[in-house]
Design a protein around this motif. Structure first.
Motif, mmCIF file in Angstrom:
data_model
loop_
_atom_site.group_PDB
_atom_site.id
_atom_site.type_symbol
_atom_site.label_atom_id
_atom_site.label_comp_id
_atom_site.label_asym_id
_atom_site.label_seq_id
_atom_site.Cartn_x
_atom_site.Cartn_y
_atom_site.Cartn_z
ATOM 1 N N LEU A 34 0.817 -1.211 0.000
ATOM 2 C CA LEU A 34 0.000 0.000 0.000
ATOM 3 C C LEU A 34 0.858 1.272 0.000
ATOM 4 O O LEU A 34 0.389 2.333 -0.416
ATOM 5 C CB LEU A 34 -0.929 0.017 1.221
ATOM 6 N N ARG A 37 0.942 2.922 -3.232
ATOM 7 C CA ARG A 37 -0.357 3.288 -3.790
ATOM 8 C C ARG A 37 -0.945 4.481 -3.047
ATOM 9 O O ARG A 37 -2.035 4.412 -2.475
ATOM 10 C CB ARG A 37 -1.306 2.089 -3.719
ATOM 11 N N ALA A 40 -4.670 5.683 -3.968
ATOM 12 C CA ALA A 40 -5.797 4.929 -3.404
ATOM 13 C C ALA A 40 -6.063 5.343 -1.957
ATOM 14 O O ALA A 40 -7.219 5.499 -1.545
ATOM 15 C CB ALA A 40 -5.515 3.428 -3.490
ATOM 16 N N SER A 89 -16.046 -5.570 2.082
ATOM 17 C CA SER A 89 -14.948 -5.652 1.117
ATOM 18 C C SER A 89 -14.446 -7.092 0.988
ATOM 19 O O SER A 89 -14.168 -7.569 -0.113
ATOM 20 C CB SER A 89 -13.794 -4.739 1.541
ATOM 21 N N ASP A 95 -10.411 -5.159 -2.261
ATOM 22 C CA ASP A 95 -9.069 -5.003 -1.689
ATOM 23 C C ASP A 95 -9.186 -4.882 -0.173
ATOM 24 O O ASP A 95 -9.286 -3.786 0.368
ATOM 25 C CB ASP A 95 -8.405 -3.761 -2.296
ATOM 26 N N LEU A 98 -6.547 -2.788 1.776
ATOM 27 C CA LEU A 98 -6.793 -1.353 1.641
ATOM 28 C C LEU A 98 -7.941 -0.921 2.545
ATOM 29 O O LEU A 98 -7.876 0.127 3.202
ATOM 30 C CB LEU A 98 -7.107 -1.012 0.181
ATOM 31 N N SER A 99 -8.999 -1.719 2.593
ATOM 32 C CA SER A 99 -10.151 -1.405 3.430
ATOM 33 C C SER A 99 -9.765 -1.302 4.899
ATOM 34 O O SER A 99 -10.134 -0.356 5.593
ATOM 35 C CB SER A 99 -11.240 -2.475 3.241
ATOM 36 N N LEU A 227 -8.125 3.597 -11.226
ATOM 37 C CA LEU A 227 -7.759 2.521 -10.308
ATOM 38 C C LEU A 227 -8.426 1.222 -10.749
ATOM 39 O O LEU A 227 -9.431 1.239 -11.465
ATOM 40 C CB LEU A 227 -8.178 2.889 -8.882
ATOM 41 N N ASN A 228 -7.887 0.079 -10.315
ATOM 42 C CA ASN A 228 -8.441 -1.196 -10.767
ATOM 43 C C ASN A 228 -9.790 -1.483 -10.114
ATOM 44 O O ASN A 228 -10.218 -0.778 -9.192
ATOM 45 C CB ASN A 228 -7.457 -2.346 -10.517
ATOM 46 N N GLU A 230 -10.956 -3.881 -8.131
ATOM 47 C CA GLU A 230 -10.981 -4.221 -6.706
ATOM 48 C C GLU A 230 -10.809 -2.976 -5.836
ATOM 49 O O GLU A 230 -11.486 -2.810 -4.818
ATOM 50 C CB GLU A 230 -9.876 -5.248 -6.381
ATOM 51 N N THR A 231 -9.897 -2.089 -6.249
ATOM 52 C CA THR A 231 -9.684 -0.859 -5.489
ATOM 53 C C THR A 231 -10.909 0.045 -5.565
ATOM 54 O O THR A 231 -11.332 0.629 -4.558
ATOM 55 C CB THR A 231 -8.450 -0.112 -6.021
ATOM 56 N N THR A 234 -13.577 -1.231 -3.309
ATOM 57 C CA THR A 234 -13.251 -0.947 -1.911
ATOM 58 C C THR A 234 -13.575 0.492 -1.553
ATOM 59 O O THR A 234 -14.176 0.763 -0.500
ATOM 60 C CB THR A 234 -11.757 -1.226 -1.650
#
Length: 296
Positions: A34, A37, A40, A89, A95, A98-99, A227-228, A230-231, A234
């Motif tokens: 992370l 990133r 995000a 999530s 993700d 990230l969450s 962003l992808n 999954e992101t 989230t």
């Protein structure tokens, strides 16, 4: 609150098991990555602390809600994150690392932001703003005990015994979903005498707010920030799913406003509707097949 004792016993156990199940799917590298990133992380914090309160203000104004109910919805919009967003999530195959990281960050921020935002809201709507004090240390300790500790245990187990974790992931996801449904049902049953009166008035506002927050945050993350999937999922979940427990502490224990508390409680229940639809969609056969193809 009828059924409160059973709920107060079930909820910490349910959250602990759910967060443990998340930890079993994660590795230390998921969190370390992370740091590369920042977009995000920054976007997640901004969407929760800025976008949702703005949407909440627009919704309560457009629907002309009574001021106490409007204040309740605005206060819950000031309390992002919580274990519920982490659970959603996880169930959505988003993700999770990230969450959890966003929950940790916002939980350190809201003891400072929520009191001022709540004061401003009450001063504007009711003309009697009250400065709310949130205990920073107990908020952090609650976060550690309910979220970070079971996740850390799960990550450690996954690090030491990855094959066992792989076998446990599906049963733990099913168990997490069962616990989630039990908590929603018990909260609804404990408040069955008062919820029918407020449902027609508040339900449209809450469904509109939670759904639009999730959708708009996902669109911003996916198509504006590139962003992808999954992101983006989230960030949508983190934006729409709020920490109703913290908001209830403010409206009930500090402000002692039952009507505001009912608005918060109803948000805590109804925000699950778009979340459950996301879970069903992400775990549908078509979505699972698409994810399998992308992984190859």
């Amino acid at each position: 609150m009828e059924g409160g004792n059973a709920l107060s016993l079930l909820l910490p156990i349910a959250l602990f098991i759910i967060m443990l199940g998340m930890g079993l799917t994660l590795k230390p590298a998921d969190f370390l990555s992370l740091r590369y990133r920042p977009v995000a992380i920054i976007a997640g914090v901004a969407l929760q602390l800025l976008l949702l309160p703005l949407l909440a203000w627009l919704v309560v104004t457009a629907l002309a809600l009574p001021v106490t109910l409007a204040a309740g919805l605005l206060i819950v919009s000031f309390a992002p994150g919580g274990a519920t967003s982490n659970m959603i999530s996880y169930l959505c195959r988003a993700d999770t690392a990230l969450s959890i990281s966003l929950t940790a960050i916002t939980s350190l921020i809201i003891p400072f932001t929520l009191p001022w935002l709540a004061w401003f809201t009450l001063e504007h709507l009711l003309g009697n703003g009250v400065m709310v004090e949130l205990p920073l240390l107990s908020t952090i300790m609650k976060l550690i005990m309910v979220t970070l500790l079971p996740v850390a245990i799960g990550v450690l187990i996954n690090y030491r015994w990855p094959q066992i974790c792989a076998q446990l992931q599906r049963p733990m996801k099913i168990l997490s979903l069962v616990f989630m449904c039990m908590v929603v049902v018990m909260i609804s049953w404990a408040n069955r005498s008062v919820l029918p009166e407020l449902m027609p008035l508040l339900s449209p506002a809450i469904i509109l707010l939670a759904s639009s927050a999730m959708l708009l945050a996902m669109l911003i993350a996916r198509y504006l920030l590139r962003l992808n999937t999954e992101t983006a999922l989230t960030l949508g979940i983190e934006t729409g799913i709020q920490n109703a427990g913290t908001a209830l502490m403010v409206t009930s224990a500090i402000l002692q406003q039952p009507e505001m508390s009912l608005a918060v409680l109803l948000y805590g229940i109804l925000m699950q509707i778009p979340a459950v639809l996301l879970v069903i969609w992400r775990n549908s056969p078509a979505s699972l097949r698409a994810a399998s193809v992308d992984a190859k």
